[in-house]
Design a protein around this motif. Structure first.
Motif, short mmCIF file in Angstrom:
data_model
loop_
_atom_site.label_atom_id
_atom_site.label_comp_id
_atom_site.label_asym_id
_atom_site.label_seq_id
_atom_site.Cartn_x
_atom_site.Cartn_y
_atom_site.Cartn_z
N SER A 122 23.05 14.08 -15.77
CA SER A 122 24.07 15.02 -16.26
C SER A 122 24.93 15.53 -15.12
N ARG A 123 24.34 15.72 -13.92
CA ARG A 123 25.13 16.19 -12.78
C ARG A 123 26.13 15.14 -12.31
N TYR A 124 25.80 13.86 -12.51
CA TYR A 124 26.70 12.79 -12.12
C TYR A 124 27.62 12.35 -13.27
N GLY A 125 27.54 13.02 -14.37
CA GLY A 125 28.42 12.70 -15.48
C GLY A 125 28.12 11.37 -16.15
N CYS A 126 26.83 11.00 -16.20
CA CYS A 126 26.45 9.69 -16.75
C CYS A 126 26.14 9.73 -18.24
N LEU A 127 26.13 10.89 -18.85
CA LEU A 127 25.55 11.01 -20.19
C LEU A 127 26.33 10.25 -21.25
N ASP A 128 27.61 9.98 -21.00
CA ASP A 128 28.40 9.23 -21.98
C ASP A 128 28.43 7.74 -21.69
N HIS A 129 27.71 7.31 -20.65
CA HIS A 129 27.67 5.88 -20.32
C HIS A 129 26.98 5.14 -21.46
N SER A 130 27.52 3.95 -21.82
CA SER A 130 27.08 3.29 -23.05
C SER A 130 25.88 2.38 -22.88
N ASP A 131 25.40 2.17 -21.65
CA ASP A 131 24.25 1.28 -21.44
C ASP A 131 22.96 1.99 -21.85
N ASP A 184 0.87 -1.17 0.00
CA ASP A 184 0.00 0.00 0.00
C ASP A 184 0.91 1.22 0.00
N LEU A 185 0.84 2.00 -1.04
CA LEU A 185 1.67 3.19 -1.15
C LEU A 185 1.06 4.31 -0.32
N ARG A 186 1.90 5.28 0.06
CA ARG A 186 1.39 6.39 0.85
C ARG A 186 0.65 7.37 -0.06
N GLY A 187 0.56 8.62 0.38
CA GLY A 187 -0.25 9.61 -0.31
C GLY A 187 0.24 9.97 -1.69
N PRO A 188 -0.16 11.11 -2.23
CA PRO A 188 0.22 11.51 -3.58
C PRO A 188 1.72 11.44 -3.79
N GLY A 189 2.13 11.00 -4.96
CA GLY A 189 3.56 10.90 -5.21
C GLY A 189 3.86 10.31 -6.58
N ILE A 190 5.09 9.84 -6.74
CA ILE A 190 5.60 9.33 -8.01
C ILE A 190 6.05 7.88 -7.83
N LEU A 191 5.49 7.00 -8.63
CA LEU A 191 5.99 5.63 -8.74
C LEU A 191 6.90 5.56 -9.95
N CYS A 192 8.12 5.08 -9.76
CA CYS A 192 9.09 5.08 -10.85
C CYS A 192 9.66 3.68 -11.04
N LEU A 193 9.64 3.22 -12.29
CA LEU A 193 10.33 1.99 -12.70
C LEU A 193 11.48 2.41 -13.62
N PHE A 194 12.64 1.75 -13.48
CA PHE A 194 13.78 2.16 -14.29
C PHE A 194 14.76 1.01 -14.46
N SER A 195 15.55 1.09 -15.52
CA SER A 195 16.61 0.12 -15.75
C SER A 195 17.88 0.55 -15.03
N ASP A 196 18.84 -0.37 -14.89
CA ASP A 196 20.06 -0.03 -14.15
C ASP A 196 20.92 0.99 -14.88
N GLY A 197 20.68 1.20 -16.17
CA GLY A 197 21.40 2.24 -16.89
C GLY A 197 21.11 3.63 -16.37
N LEU A 198 20.00 3.80 -15.62
CA LEU A 198 19.67 5.12 -15.09
C LEU A 198 20.73 5.60 -14.12
N TYR A 199 21.22 4.71 -13.26
CA TYR A 199 22.12 5.16 -12.20
C TYR A 199 23.57 4.74 -12.41
N GLU A 200 23.86 3.91 -13.41
CA GLU A 200 25.24 3.51 -13.66
C GLU A 200 25.95 4.58 -14.47
N SER A 201 27.06 5.06 -13.96
CA SER A 201 27.76 6.16 -14.62
C SER A 201 28.94 5.70 -15.46
N GLY A 202 29.34 4.43 -15.33
CA GLY A 202 30.47 3.93 -16.09
C GLY A 202 31.76 3.95 -15.29
#
Length: 246
Positions: free
Chosen positions: A208-217, A147-165
């Motif tokens: 972009s702040r974490y410098g992930c934009l050139d990561h190849s995944d 059971d999720l709490r009140g208004p908010g954001i549910l996010c699904l993502f692949s590991d490429g989102l947070y891997e910076s290389g």
């Protein structure tokens, strides 16, 4: 159509590591204002991974699938992909059934990052485990519930989102949650389409702040903005709380 029928905001972004990619997501209405969500990430990227997404897309296009049953769907997809994929090919996936009115989520995992729910209290990871799709025939998967709490954001993502290389810091889950805190506030104000769009925009800026934009995944993220719940029970204890900025 889904935004209107289910009373949600829905947005995504995708960045392929090659000309074509191996990340895939889909959403389908399952009746009474509910919807199913899936996000899959095939091993590798480029043409071979893209061909596998076409295989999965063809399966998910079938009209007789038990879309409202996460564990059964995951087991079925595993069996079908095991029969279709070349040896050594596999995919991680989160498959979920969401009731936006009650903020209830059922999901099954076959590996990959857990879903993340962000509201005014911070971020909450929805942990689960399971063998990747296509690895072993006859694998059984479990359904998980929250059971999720009140208004908010549910996010699904692949590991490429947070891997910076190599040589760079990966993005912590707490930073991902913090990036979407403003979007959660927009959802609480009832502007759900704006909230979902803002969530994926902030995730892209975070990379972009974490410098992930050139990561190849390949990178895939899907944000679902939820408004106030009706008839929701107290939140379950399942999941890890991550305060913004923590």
């Amino acid at each position: 159509m889904l935004q209107a029928e289910c009373g949600i905001g829905l947005a995504d972004f995708c960045q392929t590591g090659d000309a074509v990619g191996g990340d895939f997501w889909g959403a389908w209405p399952t009746g009474r204002g509910r919807l199913a969500l899936a996000l899959a990430d095939f091993a590798g990227h480029g043409l071979s991974a893209a061909l596998n997404t076409f295989r999965l897309h063809a399966i998910l296009s079938e009209r007789t699938l038990p879309r409202a049953m996460p564990a059964r769907m995951t087991g079925l997809l595993n069996q079908r992909l095991h029969d279709l994929l070349p040896i050594g090919h596999y995919a991680t996936m989160i498959y979920a059934q969401l009731d936006p009115a009650r903020h209830r989520l059922a999901w099954s995992s076959s590996g990959g990052p857990p879903p993340l729910f962000v509201d005014a209290h911070g971020g909450r990871t929805l942990e689960a485990s399971g063998l990747p799709l296509g690895v072993r025939a006859g694998e059984r998967y479990s359904s998980n519930y929250a059971d999720l709490r009140g208004p908010g954001i549910l996010c699904l993502f692949s590991d490429g989102l947070y891997e910076s290389g190599a040589g760079s810091e990966d993005i912590p889950t707490a930073a991902i949650a913090s990036a979407m805190s403003g979007a959660a506030a927009i959802a609480a104000a009832g502007r759900l389409e704006e909230a979902a769009s803002n969530a994926v925009l902030q995730l892209n800026l975070l990379r972009s702040r974490y410098g992930c934009l050139d990561h190849s995944d390949d990178v895939m993220a899907v944000a679902v903005a939820l408004g106030p719940a009706s008839g929701v029970e107290p939140p379950s204890k399942q999941g890890n709380l991550l305060m913004p900025g923590g």
